[in-house]
Design a protein around this motif. Structure first.
Motif, PDB file in Angstrom:
ATOM      1  N   ALA A   1       0.819  -1.222   0.000  1.00 58.01           N
ATOM      2  CA  ALA A   1       0.000   0.000   0.000  1.00 58.01           C
ATOM      3  C   ALA A   1       0.850   1.269   0.000  1.00 58.01           C
ATOM      4  CB  ALA A   1      -0.953  -0.003   1.184  1.00 58.01           C
TER       5      ALA A   1
ATOM      6  N   THR B   1       3.990   1.739  -1.012  1.00 57.00           N
ATOM      7  CA  THR B   1       4.732   1.929  -2.267  1.00 57.00           C
ATOM      8  C   THR B   1       3.799   2.283  -3.418  1.00 57.00           C
ATOM      9  OG1 THR B   1       4.682  -0.419  -2.819  1.00 57.00           O
ATOM     10  CG2 THR B   1       6.596   0.372  -1.593  1.00 57.00           C
ATOM     11  N   MET B   2       2.532   1.896  -3.304  1.00 57.25           N
ATOM     12  CA  MET B   2       1.569   2.209  -4.373  1.00 57.25           C
ATOM     13  C   MET B   2       1.268   3.702  -4.456  1.00 57.25           C
ATOM     14  SD  MET B   2       0.741  -0.249  -6.289  1.00 57.25           S
ATOM     15  CE  MET B   2       1.991  -1.502  -6.170  1.00 57.25           C
ATOM     16  N   GLU B   3       1.531   4.435  -3.384  1.00 55.51           N
ATOM     17  CA  GLU B   3       1.310   5.877  -3.412  1.00 55.51           C
ATOM     18  C   GLU B   3       2.238   6.567  -4.411  1.00 55.51           C
ATOM     19  OE1 GLU B   3       1.561   7.311   0.586  1.00 55.51           O
ATOM     20  OE2 GLU B   3      -0.056   5.997   1.260  1.00 55.51           O
ATOM     21  N   GLN B   4       3.415   6.017  -4.625  1.00 62.41           N
ATOM     22  CA  GLN B   4       4.375   6.582  -5.580  1.00 62.41           C
ATOM     23  C   GLN B   4       4.304   5.906  -6.942  1.00 62.41           C
ATOM     24  OE1 GLN B   4       5.691   5.653  -2.320  1.00 62.41           O
ATOM     25  NE2 GLN B   4       5.137   7.737  -1.744  1.00 62.41           N
ATOM     26  N   GLU B   5       3.440   4.940  -7.090  1.00 63.21           N
ATOM     27  CA  GLU B   5       3.343   4.164  -8.329  1.00 63.21           C
ATOM     28  C   GLU B   5       2.607   4.945  -9.413  1.00 63.21           C
ATOM     29  OE1 GLU B   5       4.406   1.974 -10.634  1.00 63.21           O
ATOM     30  OE2 GLU B   5       4.510   0.513  -9.014  1.00 63.21           O
TER      31      GLU B   5
ATOM     32  N   GLU C   1      -0.181   5.848 -12.067  1.00 59.15           N
ATOM     33  CA  GLU C   1      -1.629   5.732 -11.899  1.00 59.15           C
ATOM     34  C   GLU C   1      -2.180   4.462 -12.541  1.00 59.15           C
ATOM     35  OE1 GLU C   1      -5.650   8.083 -13.228  1.00 59.15           O
ATOM     36  OE2 GLU C   1      -3.821   9.250 -12.916  1.00 59.15           O
TER      37      GLU C   1
ATOM     38  N   ARG D   1      -1.411   1.533 -10.344  1.00 56.65           N
ATOM     39  CA  ARG D   1      -2.267   1.560  -9.143  1.00 56.65           C
ATOM     40  C   ARG D   1      -3.666   1.021  -9.440  1.00 56.65           C
ATOM     41  NH1 ARG D   1      -0.218   6.778  -8.040  1.00 56.65           N
ATOM     42  NH2 ARG D   1      -2.114   7.664  -8.894  1.00 56.65           N
ATOM     43  N   THR D   2      -4.152   1.273 -10.645  1.00 59.23           N
ATOM     44  CA  THR D   2      -5.471   0.774 -11.030  1.00 59.23           C
ATOM     45  C   THR D   2      -5.551  -0.742 -10.861  1.00 59.23           C
ATOM     46  OG1 THR D   2      -5.800   2.578 -12.588  1.00 59.23           O
ATOM     47  CG2 THR D   2      -7.087   0.586 -12.973  1.00 59.23           C
TER      48      THR D   2
ATOM     49  N   TYR E   1      -3.658  -2.553  -8.885  1.00 56.75           N
ATOM     50  CA  TYR E   1      -3.550  -2.821  -7.450  1.00 56.75           C
ATOM     51  C   TYR E   1      -4.949  -2.763  -6.824  1.00 56.75           C
ATOM     52  CZ  TYR E   1      -2.187  -2.244  -2.553  1.00 56.75           C
ATOM     53  OH  TYR E   1      -2.056  -2.384  -1.199  1.00 56.75           O
ATOM     54  N   ILE E   2      -5.713  -1.749  -7.178  1.00 54.49           N
ATOM     55  CA  ILE E   2      -7.071  -1.585  -6.656  1.00 54.49           C
ATOM     56  C   ILE E   2      -7.966  -2.726  -7.132  1.00 54.49           C
ATOM     57  CG2 ILE E   2      -9.126  -0.105  -6.775  1.00 54.49           C
ATOM     58  CD1 ILE E   2      -7.081   2.286  -6.908  1.00 54.49           C
TER      59      ILE E   2
END
Length: 176
Positions: free
Chosen positions: A143, A145-149, A151, A154-155, A157-158
């Motif tokens: 979670a 590391t996904m903030e810097q990933e 977009e 991240r999609t 990941y969600i």
């Protein structure tokens, strides 16, 4: 190089986590009547293309970036730098061609999940996020590391969090 059908089978059957089987479809094609048999690639969720790109979009993005970068390089710098930066910039925008999709699969297929989840290629990271070898605890640990990933990474990941029941479906949509 393996055939597309064998790559697709591995991605959708052998690697894909059980909660997404039947929901995620991988697509890649090359058009025999186009120059150099260029094509497109996509990842679909329940028939809707979440990620898609093709050679022509990639090349247009790449060339525009290259032209901008070329003019900013001094004579003393390595002349290959604008090529590499344009390539990386286009990829970060989610622009790639179908051959890049195959290359990402080859990298992913020939290394551990640990290396894939932190690989510099975003498509390799997407394949890893959807992989059955990535457990729920490890998924939740990503979670931060996904903030810097990117977009578009991240999609996925969600999508995986929702599929595993770790995020309420209405909390966040892939377009957010």
């Amino acid at each position: 190089m393996p055939t597309w059908s064998s790559i697709r089978k591995k991605l959708e059957s052998d690697y894909l986590c059980p909660s997404l089987q039947g929901h995620i479809q991988y697509f890649a094609t090359s058009y025999s009547k186009s120059a150099d048999h260029e094509g497109r690639a996509a990842i679909r969720l329940d028939g809707v293309e979440v990620l898609r790109s093709n050679y022509y979009d990639y090349y247009q993005n790449y060339w525009k970036r290259y032209q901008q970068l070329r003019s900013s390089v001094s004579e003393n710098e390595n002349p290959k730098i604008p090529f590499q930066l344009a390539y990386e910039g286009a990829l970060n925008d989610g622009c790639f061609d179908n051959w890049f999709f195959y290359e990402a699969f080859h990298i992913f297929d020939n290394q551990s999940i640990e290396k894939s989840i932190v690989h510099n290629n975003p498509l390799v990271r997407i394949f890893a996020l959807l992989d059955r070898r990535l457990g729920k605890r490890r998924l939740l640990a990503l979670a931060e590391t996904m903030e810097q990933e990117l977009e578009w990474v991240r999609t996925f990941y969600i999508i995986r969090l929702k599929a595993e029941g770790l995020m309420p479906p209405e909390e966040m949509t892939p377009q957010d």
